[in-house]
Every structure is written in structure tokens, then in C-alpha cells.
Write a protein that holds these residues in place. Structure first.
Motif, PDB file in Angstrom:
ATOM      1  N   LEU A 172       0.871  -1.218  -0.013  1.00 23.88           N
ATOM      2  CA  LEU A 172       0.067  -0.047  -0.009  1.00 23.88           C
ATOM      3  C   LEU A 172       0.907   1.078  -0.217  1.00 23.88           C
ATOM      4  N   LEU A 173       0.895   1.913  -1.109  1.00 27.11           N
ATOM      5  CA  LEU A 173       1.560   3.087  -1.259  1.00 27.11           C
ATOM      6  C   LEU A 173       0.960   4.412  -1.231  1.00 27.11           C
ATOM      7  N   GLY A 174       1.395   5.490  -0.682  1.00 30.91           N
ATOM      8  CA  GLY A 174       0.533   6.837  -0.616  1.00 30.91           C
ATOM      9  C   GLY A 174       1.248   7.666   0.451  1.00 30.91           C
ATOM     10  N   PRO A 175       0.873   9.027   0.373  1.00 31.26           N
ATOM     11  CA  PRO A 175       1.463   9.612   1.262  1.00 31.26           C
ATOM     12  C   PRO A 175       0.706   9.688   2.726  1.00 31.26           C
ATOM     13  N   PRO A 176       1.371  10.178   3.840  1.00 28.30           N
ATOM     14  CA  PRO A 176       0.940   9.948   5.025  1.00 28.30           C
ATOM     15  C   PRO A 176      -0.619  10.414   5.157  1.00 28.30           C
ATOM     16  N   GLY A 177      -1.415   9.707   5.711  1.00 28.34           N
ATOM     17  CA  GLY A 177      -2.873  10.352   5.842  1.00 28.34           C
ATOM     18  C   GLY A 177      -3.611   9.740   4.510  1.00 28.34           C
ATOM     19  N   ALA A 178      -3.038   9.153   3.593  1.00 26.44           N
ATOM     20  CA  ALA A 178      -3.969   8.853   2.456  1.00 26.44           C
ATOM     21  C   ALA A 178      -5.070   7.936   2.491  1.00 26.44           C
ATOM     22  N   PHE A 208      12.460  10.265   8.558  1.00 24.66           N
ATOM     23  CA  PHE A 208      12.523   8.386   8.484  1.00 24.66           C
ATOM     24  C   PHE A 208      13.509   7.934   9.728  1.00 24.66           C
ATOM     25  N   VAL A 209      12.985   6.823  10.018  1.00 21.98           N
ATOM     26  CA  VAL A 209      14.116   5.955  10.779  1.00 21.98           C
ATOM     27  C   VAL A 209      15.086   5.485   9.651  1.00 21.98           C
ATOM     28  N   PRO A 210      16.241   5.097  10.019  1.00 21.52           N
ATOM     29  CA  PRO A 210      17.313   4.698   8.874  1.00 21.52           C
ATOM     30  C   PRO A 210      16.779   3.158   8.322  1.00 21.52           C
ATOM     31  N   ASP A 211      17.122   3.101   7.223  1.00 22.93           N
ATOM     32  CA  ASP A 211      16.655   1.874   6.323  1.00 22.93           C
ATOM     33  C   ASP A 211      17.042   0.617   7.081  1.00 22.93           C
ATOM     34  N   LYS A 221       2.772  21.127  11.750  1.00 20.38           N
ATOM     35  CA  LYS A 221       4.249  21.344  11.513  1.00 20.38           C
ATOM     36  C   LYS A 221       5.007  20.080  11.051  1.00 20.38           C
ATOM     37  N   THR A 222       4.519  19.129  11.941  1.00 20.02           N
ATOM     38  CA  THR A 222       5.206  17.811  11.510  1.00 20.02           C
ATOM     39  C   THR A 222       4.562  16.999  10.304  1.00 20.02           C
ATOM     40  N   ILE A 223       3.402  17.574  10.013  1.00 19.75           N
ATOM     41  CA  ILE A 223       2.532  16.804   8.824  1.00 19.75           C
ATOM     42  C   ILE A 223       3.073  17.420   7.548  1.00 19.75           C
ATOM     43  N   ARG A 224       3.407  18.638   7.644  1.00 18.88           N
ATOM     44  CA  ARG A 224       4.083  19.258   6.286  1.00 18.88           C
ATOM     45  C   ARG A 224       5.422  18.621   6.175  1.00 18.88           C
ATOM     46  N   LYS A 225       6.196  18.422   7.182  1.00 20.39           N
ATOM     47  CA  LYS A 225       7.390  18.178   7.009  1.00 20.39           C
ATOM     48  C   LYS A 225       7.435  16.573   6.383  1.00 20.39           C
ATOM     49  N   ARG A 226       6.344  15.814   6.837  1.00 18.30           N
ATOM     50  CA  ARG A 226       6.181  14.338   6.359  1.00 18.30           C
ATOM     51  C   ARG A 226       5.863  14.586   4.991  1.00 18.30           C
ATOM     52  N   LEU A 227       4.865  15.312   4.687  1.00 19.92           N
ATOM     53  CA  LEU A 227       4.854  15.551   3.132  1.00 19.92           C
ATOM     54  C   LEU A 227       5.819  15.766   2.335  1.00 19.92           C
ATOM     55  N   ASP A 228       6.763  16.719   2.807  1.00 20.98           N
ATOM     56  CA  ASP A 228       7.860  17.211   2.047  1.00 20.98           C
ATOM     57  C   ASP A 228       8.717  15.573   1.689  1.00 20.98           C
ATOM     58  N   VAL A 229       9.047  15.057   3.204  1.00 21.30           N
ATOM     59  CA  VAL A 229       9.884  13.853   2.923  1.00 21.30           C
ATOM     60  C   VAL A 229       9.309  12.693   2.065  1.00 21.30           C
ATOM     61  N   TYR A 230       7.968  12.732   2.053  1.00 15.80           N
ATOM     62  CA  TYR A 230       7.280  11.914   1.328  1.00 15.80           C
ATOM     63  C   TYR A 230       7.573  12.022  -0.347  1.00 15.80           C
ATOM     64  N   ARG A 290      11.413  11.539  -0.928  1.00 12.06           N
ATOM     65  CA  ARG A 290      12.080  10.215  -0.760  1.00 12.06           C
ATOM     66  C   ARG A 290      11.297   8.999  -1.156  1.00 12.06           C
ATOM     67  N   THR A 291       9.935   9.238  -1.100  1.00 14.56           N
ATOM     68  CA  THR A 291       8.940   7.944  -1.213  1.00 14.56           C
ATOM     69  C   THR A 291       8.214   8.118  -2.748  1.00 14.56           C
ATOM     70  N   ALA A 292       7.856   9.135  -3.086  1.00 13.02           N
ATOM     71  CA  ALA A 292       7.132   9.304  -4.383  1.00 13.02           C
ATOM     72  C   ALA A 292       7.948   8.743  -5.521  1.00 13.02           C
ATOM     73  N   PRO A 293       9.405   8.693  -5.556  1.00 10.85           N
ATOM     74  CA  PRO A 293      10.062   7.925  -6.624  1.00 10.85           C
ATOM     75  C   PRO A 293       9.841   6.636  -6.738  1.00 10.85           C
ATOM     76  N   LEU A 294       9.312   5.986  -5.859  1.00 12.42           N
ATOM     77  CA  LEU A 294       8.851   4.475  -5.852  1.00 12.42           C
ATOM     78  C   LEU A 294       7.807   4.207  -6.814  1.00 12.42           C
ATOM     79  N   ILE A 295       6.999   5.320  -7.093  1.00 11.37           N
ATOM     80  CA  ILE A 295       5.996   5.363  -7.957  1.00 11.37           C
ATOM     81  C   ILE A 295       6.488   4.712  -9.471  1.00 11.37           C
ATOM     82  N   SER A 296       7.617   5.600 -10.074  1.00 10.77           N
ATOM     83  CA  SER A 296       8.149   5.221 -11.181  1.00 10.77           C
ATOM     84  C   SER A 296       8.961   3.805 -11.200  1.00 10.77           C
TER      85      SER A 296
END
Ligand code: ADP
Ligand code: AMP
Length: 213
Positions: free
Chosen positions: A6-12, A58-61, A166-175, A178-184
Motif C-alpha cells: 500500500l503506497l501513498g502519502p501519510p494520511g492517504a 525517517f528511521v534509518p533503512d 508542522k510535522t505533517i508538512r514535513k512528512r509530506l515534503d519527505v514523502y 524520498r517515497t514518491a520516486p517509488l511510483i516510477s
């Protein structure tokens, strides 16, 4: 074993959708939930993770990959895993591929929950969760039957410490970074099944169930 991501931004709505797939026999693995369990147990890993999580980082990989490796290696052959919030980086996605391959399993599909940022901020600001069973509610969109109490456990619901604006905005930026590239990454293998997650909960759940059956 086979796996659905299941992929998608936090809160999707990944956790919300997962609740119905668990009823269909999927084993739900949320790395966020696994980390919050470590925080509740006050383990050294949990204490380190909390600092990062409360900043929306993010927590380290290697930490999350080790948790997933343990679960996959101890699973029965016919387990159907549903990953929620994992993988979140290209490094994690590559490790997941290696792990699945080494266990002779397959990654069946990646369900992409698409939702605009404005809706996400409203969802996360109103999210309430049960610390005992992990049930997810929303003060407006999915309220509990009575007051601020979990329908399943009967205990008080709480607000996650990382669900501040504040943290929600940061999480959206990090998504996005770092995460959106997983779509391609997964599109190239034809694994992406997009879902419009900006609809009422029952519609999103029905669309996901239809898309995986
Ligand atoms: P994620 O696991 O992707 O972070 P959650 O499943 O925890 O997201 O959902 C975030 C919040 O949004 C929760 O409060 C949940 O009740 C609410 N929510 C989930 N899906 C929807 C939806 N389709 N419409 C409105 N609110 C939703
Ligand atoms: P979630 O419950 O999915 O919203 O995750 C909450 C937080 O846990 C995230 O903001 C990250 O700090 C951390 N986290 C969860 N899953 C991962 C992951 N796969 N990789 C790195 N950090 C993660």
C-alpha cells in the motif's frame, strides 16, 4: 508468500484500507505501528526512533529492513502480506525485492492511494487512534460510536504526537522527496494500481477490494 504494497502519502488512508483487507486474510504489516510498539515498550530502538518520528523524519533503512526481514523469514509459505508504510525509500524497495526473491515469493501489486495535500492535513489533524488495538478513527469522517472511546477496546483514544501541523508538512515534503520516486520504480514493472483516495472511506475501500480481486 506473496506481498501487496500500500503506497501513498501519510494520511492517504493506508491503515484504514488495511482494516478491510485483514478481514480478507491479509497479514497487515505497518512499520509505523511496529516502531510505535517499540516506543511503548521504551526499548533503545523505540527511544531513538521517537526522536526522528516526532520530527517527521525517517528511521534509518537498516532498522526497518531488519524488522521486515524477521517477519518475512518466520512466516508460513502461504502468507499474504500487506505492507503499509514500507517500503518508503528506493533502498528499502530494493531490499524488499531481494528478500522476496530469496524466499521464493512474489510482489503481486502496489496499490497507490492518491490524495491531495489539503485533504491530508485535515485527515491527520483529526486522526485519533487506539493505543491497544491500533484502530484508526477521525473526529469528523470516521468518529467512534461513543465520545473519544475505541469501539473495540473501550479505552480512551489518543492523538499521535507526530500529527501536528508542522510535522505533517514535513512528512509530506519527505514523502515527495524520498517515497514518491517509488511510483516510477514500480510503474516500470507494471505493478502500480492507482486508486482515488479522495473519496469517502467506504468508496475507497470498495475500489481497493475491487482492484485486488
Ligand atoms: P495512513 O495510514 O495512510 O497514514 P490513515 O488510514 O491512518 O492513513 O488515515 C488518516 C486519517 O484519515 C484517519 O483519521 C482516518 O480515519 C481518515 N481517513 C482515512 N481514509 C479517509 C477517507 N477516504 N476520507 C476521509 N477520511 C479518511
Ligand atoms: P506511519 O505510521 O506509517 O505514518 O509512520 C510514522 C513514522 O514512522 C514515519 O513518519 C517515520 O518516521 C517512521 N517510519 C515508518 N515506516 C518507516 C519506513 N518504512 N522507513 C522509515 N521510517 C519509517
Amino acid at each position: 508468500m506473496n506481498a501487496t504494497v500500500l503506497l501513498g502519502p501519510p494520511g492517504a488512508g493506508k491503515g484504514t484500507v488495511a482494516e478491510v483487507l485483514v478481514d480478507k486474510g491479509y497479514v497487515h504489516i505497518s512499520t509505523g505501528e511496529l516502531l510505535r510498539e517499540q516506543i511503548r515498550l521504551e526499548t533503545p530502538l523505540g527511544l531513538e526512533a521517537k526522536k526522528l518520528m516526532d520530527q517527521g523524519r525517517f528511521v534509518p533503512d537498516d532498522v526497518v529492513v531488519a524488522m521486515i526481514r524477521n517477519l518475512l523469514e518466520s512466516a508460513e509459505n502461504d502468507t499474504r502480506f500487506l505492507f503499509d508504510g514500507f517500503p518508503r525509500t528506493l533502498g528499502q524497495a530494493e531490499k524488499l525485492d531481494e528478500l522476496i526473491q530469496s524466499l521464493g515469493g512474489s510482489l503481486e501489486r502496489v496499490v497507490l492511494l492518491e490524495c491531495p495535500d489539503d485533504a491530508i492535513v485535515e485527515r491527520l489533524a483529526g486522526r485519533r487512534t487506539c493505543g491497544k488495538c491500533g484502530s484508526v478513527y477521525h473526529v469528523t469522517f470516521n468518529p467512534p460510536s461513543h465520545g473519544n472511546v475505541c469501539d473495540v477496546e473501550g479505552c480512551q483514544l489518543s492523538q499521535r504526537t507526530d500529527d501536528t501541523e508542522k510535522t505533517i508538512r514535513k512528512r509530506l515534503d519527505v514523502y515527495a522527496e524520498r517515497t514518491a520516486p517509488l511510483i516510477s520504480y514500480y510503474e516500470a514493472r507494471n505493478l502500480i494500481q492507482p486508486i482515488n483516495a479522495n473519496q469517502p472511506i467506504e468508496h475507497v475501500r470498495a475500489d481497493v477490494v475491487a482492484s485486488i480481486s
